[in-house]
Design an enzyme around this catalytic site. Structure first.
Site, PDB file in Angstrom:
ATOM      1  N   ASN A   1     -40.834  13.720   5.351  1.00  0.00           N
ATOM      2  CA  ASN A   1     -41.410  12.840   6.150  1.00  0.00           C
ATOM      3  C   ASN A   1     -39.852  13.144   7.082  1.00  0.00           C
ATOM      4  O   ASN A   1     -39.880  12.626   8.949  1.00  0.00           O
ATOM      5  CB  ASN A   1     -41.666  11.546   5.124  1.00  0.00           C
ATOM      6  CG  ASN A   1     -42.797  11.401   4.758  1.00  0.00           C
ATOM      7  OD1 ASN A   1     -43.807  11.487   5.909  1.00  0.00           O
ATOM      8  ND2 ASN A   1     -43.147  11.230   3.606  1.00  0.00           N
TER       9      ASN A   1
ATOM     10  N   HIS B   1     -46.129   5.024   2.683  1.00  0.00           N
ATOM     11  CA  HIS B   1     -46.432   4.663   0.959  1.00  0.00           C
ATOM     12  C   HIS B   1     -47.537   6.159   1.085  1.00  0.00           C
ATOM     13  O   HIS B   1     -48.430   6.158   1.355  1.00  0.00           O
ATOM     14  CB  HIS B   1     -46.547   3.868   1.093  1.00  0.00           C
ATOM     15  CG  HIS B   1     -47.179   3.866  -1.213  1.00  0.00           C
ATOM     16  ND1 HIS B   1     -46.473   3.495  -2.489  1.00  0.00           N
ATOM     17  CD2 HIS B   1     -48.396   3.006  -1.865  1.00  0.00           C
ATOM     18  CE1 HIS B   1     -47.299   4.125  -2.481  1.00  0.00           C
ATOM     19  NE2 HIS B   1     -48.175   3.145  -2.654  1.00  0.00           N
TER      20      HIS B   1
ATOM     21  N   GLY C   1     -40.809  -8.046  -0.978  1.00  0.00           N
ATOM     22  CA  GLY C   1     -41.646  -6.957  -2.024  1.00  0.00           C
ATOM     23  C   GLY C   1     -41.747  -5.454  -1.509  1.00  0.00           C
ATOM     24  O   GLY C   1     -41.101  -4.977  -1.401  1.00  0.00           O
ATOM     25  N   VAL C   2     -42.018  -4.894  -3.093  1.00  0.00           N
ATOM     26  CA  VAL C   2     -42.585  -3.831  -3.023  1.00  0.00           C
ATOM     27  C   VAL C   2     -44.187  -2.953  -2.519  1.00  0.00           C
ATOM     28  O   VAL C   2     -45.180  -3.942  -2.673  1.00  0.00           O
ATOM     29  CB  VAL C   2     -42.566  -3.177  -4.623  1.00  0.00           C
ATOM     30  CG1 VAL C   2     -42.436  -1.945  -4.882  1.00  0.00           C
ATOM     31  CG2 VAL C   2     -41.590  -3.469  -5.065  1.00  0.00           C
TER      32      VAL C   2
ATOM     33  N   GLY D   1     -37.418  15.614   2.219  1.00  0.00           N
ATOM     34  CA  GLY D   1     -37.506  14.764   3.087  1.00  0.00           C
ATOM     35  C   GLY D   1     -38.832  15.572   3.832  1.00  0.00           C
ATOM     36  O   GLY D   1     -37.836  15.509   5.550  1.00  0.00           O
TER      37      GLY D   1
ATOM     38  N   MET E   1     -36.010   5.605  -2.791  1.00  0.00           N
ATOM     39  CA  MET E   1     -36.646   5.342  -4.122  1.00  0.00           C
ATOM     40  C   MET E   1     -35.072   3.978  -5.387  1.00  0.00           C
ATOM     41  O   MET E   1     -35.584   4.029  -6.288  1.00  0.00           O
ATOM     42  CB  MET E   1     -36.438   7.024  -5.293  1.00  0.00           C
ATOM     43  CG  MET E   1     -36.978   7.938  -5.187  1.00  0.00           C
ATOM     44  SD  MET E   1     -38.910   7.618  -4.882  1.00  0.00           S
ATOM     45  CE  MET E   1     -39.665   7.656  -6.279  1.00  0.00           C
TER      46      MET E   1
HETATM   47  C1  GRF Z   1     -43.077  10.944  -0.159  1.00  0.00           C
HETATM   48  O1  GRF Z   1     -44.928  10.996  -0.429  1.00  0.00           O
HETATM   49  C2  GRF Z   1     -43.940   9.175   0.565  1.00  0.00           C
HETATM   50  O2  GRF Z   1     -44.876   8.521   0.680  1.00  0.00           O
HETATM   51  C3  GRF Z   1     -43.195   8.897  -1.262  1.00  0.00           C
HETATM   52  O3  GRF Z   1     -42.528   9.934  -0.960  1.00  0.00           O
HETATM   53  C4  GRF Z   1     -42.722  10.712  -0.858  1.00  0.00           C
HETATM   54  C5  GRF Z   1     -41.233  11.433   0.241  1.00  0.00           C
HETATM   55  O4  GRF Z   1     -41.860  13.232   0.422  1.00  0.00           O
HETATM   56  N1  GRF Z   1     -42.203   7.499  -0.719  1.00  0.00           N
HETATM   57  P1  GRF Z   1     -40.632  13.758   1.986  1.00  0.00           P
HETATM   58  O5  GRF Z   1     -39.120  13.339   0.545  1.00  0.00           O
HETATM   59  O6  GRF Z   1     -40.706  12.668   2.922  1.00  0.00           O
HETATM   60  O7  GRF Z   1     -41.299  15.194   1.051  1.00  0.00           O
END
Ligand code: GRF
Length: 202
Positions: free
Chosen positions: A14, A110, A149-150, A12, A91
């Site tokens: 982000n 991403h 899409g992914v 988390g 995920m």
């Molecule tokens: C990040 O690198 C994001 O780009 C990818 O998963 C990671 C998540 O990191 N999708 P966090 O859980 O936000 O620390």
């Protein structure tokens, strides 16, 4: 105020960048209304608790069936009157029903310069291993709209990150993550501005 729900699965950082961006005033006109985790152990949940953001877990244990998980996620988003869905280290692949319901209102971050090193199988460490194996001199981070899409929807913002001599997947991931924390709040500001007319002064 734009109502934001964040979908997470892991640490988390982000999510924390979003929380900080709202709390320090960089992100105006939006509020974090809920965090939904696909993982009951995710540290993201501690971050939500600490910042008094409502949270819930929708995972394979309590929703073994994929369609049930989608239905539960959709109703949680609707219950919170979500305007914008942010995937921050989420995920799970979103079902088309959810994408349809929130078309143009789901964004994802991403850890590469899309369209390079993205798509099925390119997540977490795998992205950075592929970047290093390819011998490219730069990687980066991208925020994009989510479609069926992914990692394929329209790009909102991306920023380059140098690949340095001696980089490991871990050192590169850490450098890219720093850039993610910078561009995600910027992307949210761009989306808020683009949705302003729709949201009005509510
Ligand atoms: C990040 O690198 C994001 O780009 C990818 O998963 C990671 C998540 O990191 N999708 P966090 O859980 O936000 O620390």
């Amino acid at each position: 105020m734009l109502r934001i729900s964040v979908l997470v699965s892991g640490g988390g950082t982000n999510l924390q960048a979003i929380i900080d961006g709202i709390e320090n005033g960089f992100i105006q006109g939006a509020e974090l209304v809920q965090v939904i985790s696909s993982n009951p152990e995710a540290y993201s949940l501690e971050r939500a608790k600490k910042h008094k953001v409502p949270y819930m877990v929708i995972d394979k244990t309590n929703y073994p069936d994929k369609m049930e998980r989608t239905k539960a996620t959709l109703s949680a988003l609707e219950e919170a009157q979500t305007d914008l869905v942010i995937l921050a280290g989420y995920m799970c692949i979103l079902e088309s029903g959810l994408i349809e319901a929130y078309r143009g209102r789901i964004i994802n971050i991403h850890p590469s310069l899309i369209p390079q090193f993205c798509g099925a199988g390119f997540y977490g460490k795998h992205v950075h291993e592929a970047v290093l194996a390819a011998g490219v001199l730069e990687s980066g981070a991208t925020v994009h709209y989510v479609d069926e899409g992914v990692d394929t929807g329209p790009i909102i913002i991306q920023e380059k990150v140098p690949v340095l001599e001696g980089d490991t997947p871990e050192t590169l991931a850490a450098r890219v993550l720093e850039t993610e924390h910078k561009i995600l709040p910027k992307a949210i500001k761009i989306v808020i501005a683009s949705m302003a007319a729709e949201i009005g002064d509510r």
